[in-house]
Design a protein around this motif. Structure first.
Motif, PDB file in Angstrom:
ATOM      1  N   THR A 151       0.919  25.577 140.089  1.00  0.00           N
ATOM      2  CA  THR A 151      -0.163  24.757 139.485  1.00  0.00           C
ATOM      3  C   THR A 151       0.320  23.150 139.722  1.00  0.00           C
ATOM      4  O   THR A 151      -0.948  22.565 139.842  1.00  0.00           O
ATOM      5  N   GLN A 152       1.300  22.669 139.810  1.00  0.00           N
ATOM      6  CA  GLN A 152       1.718  21.392 140.102  1.00  0.00           C
ATOM      7  C   GLN A 152       1.056  20.798 141.582  1.00  0.00           C
ATOM      8  O   GLN A 152       0.552  20.109 141.597  1.00  0.00           O
ATOM      9  N   ALA A 160      -1.537  22.414 143.008  1.00  0.00           N
ATOM     10  CA  ALA A 160      -2.935  22.228 143.100  1.00  0.00           C
ATOM     11  C   ALA A 160      -3.237  21.121 142.348  1.00  0.00           C
ATOM     12  O   ALA A 160      -4.237  20.405 142.929  1.00  0.00           O
ATOM     13  N   LYS A 161      -2.497  20.477 141.608  1.00  0.00           N
ATOM     14  CA  LYS A 161      -3.183  19.161 140.730  1.00  0.00           C
ATOM     15  C   LYS A 161      -2.846  17.924 141.674  1.00  0.00           C
ATOM     16  O   LYS A 161      -3.528  17.072 141.743  1.00  0.00           O
TER      17      LYS A 161
END
Lengths: 381, 287
Positions: A209-210, A212-213
Motif C-alpha cells: 500500500t505504501q 502504491a501511494k
C-alpha cells in the motif's frame, strides 16, 4: 582471641581498607554494549558487537590499559525495544558497574540516555541518527552522522541529479520520524517539492500500500529510509510496481541486496563511509583482522563501534594518567573535553564538536552488480 | 483512480494470503478450541523448510513445497501431541493451554534464529513476471496467492461437507462433548486438523518465500492476522474467517487511500474492536 591476634587483625584490616581506597583501579574495565542481538534486525547487533569485540581483543592483546583488561558486556535490545534497552542499561550500570556504554538505534539511545545522564555514565552512539540525542545530556556523544547530516547529503545529491519532486518512505519509529522531518526541511529549504511521505510499522506484513501511494505521487526521486531488510524489500516492491525513479538510501547491507536481487542495481546510498585504504594503515589492519575473524569485510557500523571502544580506552588512559578516582563517567567526559580529538580508523583523526557529535565522512555509493561503488563525497552539512 | 485500482488489487492479493493463514488457524482453533499461537512459528518453520530444501538441498521448488507441506503438517501434529495433548489429558483449564502456546511460540521463534540464522532467506531459482491492468501492476506470485486461496478454500470446504472425517470435524466443532458421546474419536480428529491447518500455512509460507523472503519474526504477523480474522469472522466458521481475512486486507489497503499509511496496522484493531462491540459473534453467526 588474644590481644596480639586482635591487633594483627586490626592492622591487616586497616591496611586492606586503606589500600582499597588508594587503588581506584577496577579488576577489569567493563564497557557496555546495547545491541540488536535478536528481533527484526539482528544484522546490526552482529556487526556492531563484532567491531566492538575486535577492539577489546586488540587492546587486551597489547596488555590492556596498564595491565588491566577490557571486557565488553552486551545487552540485547531486541531490535529497538525501549523496555529491553532500559532494563539492559540498568543492569549494565547497577550490576556490571560499567562507566561507559555503546548504545545503538535511535529509539534505544533516546530511551537509555536519561539513565546515563542521571547515573553519570558516558554513552557513545555509533548507530542511531536521531537529532534528539544531540545536546540533551553532557554524557551523550555520537560518532556517526546524524539524520540531519545524511538527509542534507541525500537532498543535495537528488537535487544535483535534477529531481524536483521527492517522495519518502520510512518505518514508523523515532528514526523514521526524525529522518522524514530532516529530509523535508533540507528539501523544502532548497525550494523543492516533497510529494509524499509514507510510513509503515516495523513488523508490517507487507508494504504494498505504501509503495502504491509513493507511485501515485509521481515523484522524480525516492528517499528510502527503512533499515535492513525492509530497505531491500521496499526497492524490490518499487521496481516490481514499475517505478523507475532514482532511489536514495541512508544505508544498504548485503541483506538488502539479497532481498532486492536484480532490482538493487542503480540504487544510491548516501551514508557514513568506511573503506580500508593503503593511505590509512589502521583501516587496513582493522579490515584484515575483521575479515579474518568474522569472514566478511566490516561496514561502517562495525567501524564505528570498533572506534568507540578505542575512544573509551583512550579516555580511561587519559583519566588514569591524571590520577585520583579516575574511573567514572564524569572523569571520562572531562578527559574528552580536555582534548576532543582522537585517532580515527577512518583516517587521520576524529574531533567531537561542541554538540558532542563527531561527524564522519559522508559519501555517495551506487550499487553495481551487487557491490557498492564509491561515487563521490557529498556535503553532510 | 490508478491508485484506487492498485490499492484494490493489493487488498485482493493480501486478502488471499490472509485467507490462507486464517483457514489453517480456523480449522485448528474452531475444531479443538486450542488458541494455537505457535501457529505463527509453525508457518515460519514450514517456509524455512521449503527454503532449505530448495536453496540448500537443491530440490526443484515444487518438490521442496510438497515436502515442506508434509513436514509442516507433521510439525503441527507434533505440537498437538507433545504440548497440547498432555494438558488436555490432565484436564488443564484453557488459559494454561494458552500460556503453553505462547511459550511454544517463543521457543520456536528463537529456534528458527538459532538453526537458520537471523538473516533474510530468499530463493533465486524461481523467476516470476509482472502483469498490468491499465496502470496497475501485480506479479505472478500474487496471482498464485489468489489461486492457492481458492483451491485450498474449495478443497477444505469439499472435504468438510462431503467426507466422513470432514463431517466428524464439523460435529466436533459444533459440540465436542456430544461428538465424543456419539463415538467420534476427537483425539484423532485433533491430530487431523492440526495436520491440515499446518499444511495450509505452509502453502502461504511458500508463496511469501517467493514474494518477500523469510525472516525469523514472520510468524507473529501471520498468527496475529489469522487470529483477528477468525474472531471477526466468527469462531468456528471457515467461511467467516475467509470473509474477514479479505475484509481486513481491503480495509488495510483501501483505508489508506486518504489516511496516512502509518495507521495501517492500527486500523486492524479498530475493525476488531468495532466487530467485538457491534457483532460479538463475528460476521458469520453459527446456529
Amino acid at each position: 582471641m588474644s590481644k596480639r591476634t586482635l591487633f594483627a587483625a586490626l592492622v591487616l584490616s586497616s591496611a586492606l581498607t586503606s589500600g582499597a581506597a588508594l587503588a581506584a583501579d577496577p579488576a577489569v574495565y567493563k564497557i557496555g554494549g546495547i545491541f540488536a542481538m535478536t528481533g527484526a534486525s539482528p544484522h546490526y547487533g552482529k556487526v556492531m558487537s563484532a567491531g566492538a569485540q575486535l577492539a577489546v581483543d586488540e587492546i587486551n592483546a597489547q596488555g590492556g590499559i596498564d595491565g588491566i583488561k577490557l571486557q565488553l558486556v552486551i545487552e540485547d535490545h531486541k531490535s529497538g525495544s525501549a523496555q529491553a534497552a532500559v532494563a539492559g542499561m540498568n543492569r549494565l550500570i547497577d550490576v556490571e558497574g560499567v562507566k561507559a556504554v555503546l548504545p545503538s538505534f535511535s529509539t534505544v539511545t533516546l530511551a537509555t540516555m536519561p539513565i546515563g545522564d542521571q547515573k553519570k555514565v558516558m554513552m557513545i552512539n555509533g548507530g542511531g541518527v536521531s537529532a534528539q540525542t544531540v545536546g540533551t545530556s553532557p554524557y551523550m556523544f555520537n560518532i556517526r552522522s546524524m539524520a540531519s547530516d545524511l538527509a542534507a547529503g541525500i537532498a543535495h545529491r537528488a537535487a544535483e541529479q535534477g529531481a524536483k519532486k521527492l517522495a519518502q518512505i520510512a518505518i514508523k519509529s523515532e528514526f523514521g520520524d526524525a529522518t522524514i522531518a530532516a529530509t523535508t526541511k533540507a528539501w523544502e529549504g532548497m525550494g523543492l517539492k516533497m510529494v509524499a511521505a509514507e510510513q509503515f510499522q516495523a513488523d508490517a506484513a507487507n508494504i504494498d500500500t505504501q509503495v502504491a501511494k509513493l507511485r501515485a505521487s509521481q515523484p522524480d526521486a525516492i528517499a528510502n529510509w527503512p533499515t535492513t531488510p525492509q530497505a531491500g524489500l521496499a526497492v524490490k516492491r518499487m521496481r516490481e510496481l514499475g517505478m523507475k525513479q532514482a532511489v536514495y538510501c541512508m544505508e544498504w547491507t548485503a541483506e538488502d541486496t539479497k532481498v532486492a536481487g536484480k532490482h538493487a542495481e542503480g540504487v544510491e546510498v548516501v551514508t557514513d563511509y568506511f573503506a580500508a585504504t593503503d593511505e590509512n594503515p589502521w583501516s587496513k589492519r582493522f579490515a584484515d583482522a575483521y575479515k579474518a575473524k568474522f569472514g566478511e569485510m566490516p561496514d561502517f557500523y562495525a567501524a564505528n563501534y570498533y572506534e568507540g571502544v578505542y575512544v573509551i580506552a583512550e579516555l580511561i588512559r587519559r583519566a588514569k594518567a591524571k590520577g585520583g578516582d579516575y574511573y567514572s563517567g564524569e572523569r571520562l567526559v572531562q578527559a574528552l573535553w580536555e582534548n576532543p580529538t582522537f585517532d580515527s580508523v577512518y583516517g587521520k583523526t576524529l574531533t567531537f564538536r561542541k554538540n558532542g557529535v563527531a561527524q564522519k565522512p559522508v559519501a555517495v555509493f551506487r550499487l553495481e552488480n551487487g557491490e557498492q561503488k564509491f561515487v563521490k563525497f557529498t556535503t553532510g552539512e | 483512480m490508478d491508485l484506487l485500482i492498485q490499492l484494490t488489487l493489493n487488498g485482493l492479493f493480501n486478502g488471499a494470503h490472509f485467507a490462507l493463514l486464517a483457514m489453517g488457524f480456523a480449522l485448528i482453533f474452531g475444531t479443538t478450541g486450542v488458541v494455537h499461537f505457535a501457529y505463527g512459528p509453525v508457518y515460519a518453520v514450514g517456509a524455512y523448510a521449503i527454503w532449505a530444501l530448495a536453496a540448500l538441498v537443491g530440490l526443484p521448488f515444487w518438490a521442496a513445497v510438497l515436502l515442506g507441506i508434509a513436514f509442516t503438517a507433521a510439525l503441527g501434529v507434533g505440537c498437538y501431541l507433545f504440548i497440547y495433548r498432555p494438558f488436555e489429558i490432565s484436564g488443564s483449564p484453557p488459559f494454561v493451554v494458552l500460556v503453553a502456546s505462547l511459550g511454544l511460540f517463543i521457543v520456536m521463534k528463537n529456534l528458527i534464529g538459532i538453526v537458520f540464522g537471523t538473516g533474510v532467506k530468499t530463493v533465486d531459482s524461481v523467476a516470476y513476471d509482472v502483469h498490468f491492468v491499465g496502470n496497475a501492476f501485480f506479479t505472478t506470485v500474487q496471482l498464485g496467492q489468489v489461486a492457492a486461496a481458492l483451491l485450498v478454500g474449495c478443497g477444505i470446504a469439499l472435504f468438510l461437507r462431503a467426507s466422513r472425517y470432514g463431517k466428524a470435524i464439523r460435529a466436533m466443532a459444533d459440540n465436542r462433548e456430544m461428538a465424543t458421546v456419539i463415538g467420534i474419536d476427537t483425539t484423532r480428529l485433533s491430530i487431523l486438523v492440526f495436520a491440515l491447518g499446518s499444511a495450509v500455512s505452509a502453502v502461504a509460507g511458500a508463496l511469501v518465500l517467493l514474494r518477500d523472503g523469510l525472516n525469523p519474526n514472520m510468524g507473529f504477523g501471520a498468527v496475529f492476522v489469522a487470529f483477528v480474522a477468525v474472531i471477526v469472522g466468527g469462531v468456528g466458521s471457515l467461511r467467516g474467517a475467509v470473509i474477514a481475512a479479505f475484509l481486513l486486507a481491503f480495509v488495510q489497503s483501501l483505508g489508506m487511500w486518504q489516511i496516512p499509511t502509518e495507521w495501517q496496522n492500527t486500523i486492524v484493531f479498530v475493525v476488531l474492536f468495532g466487530f467485538l462491540l457491534a457483532r460479538p459473534s463475528g460476521i458469520v453467526r453459527r446456529a
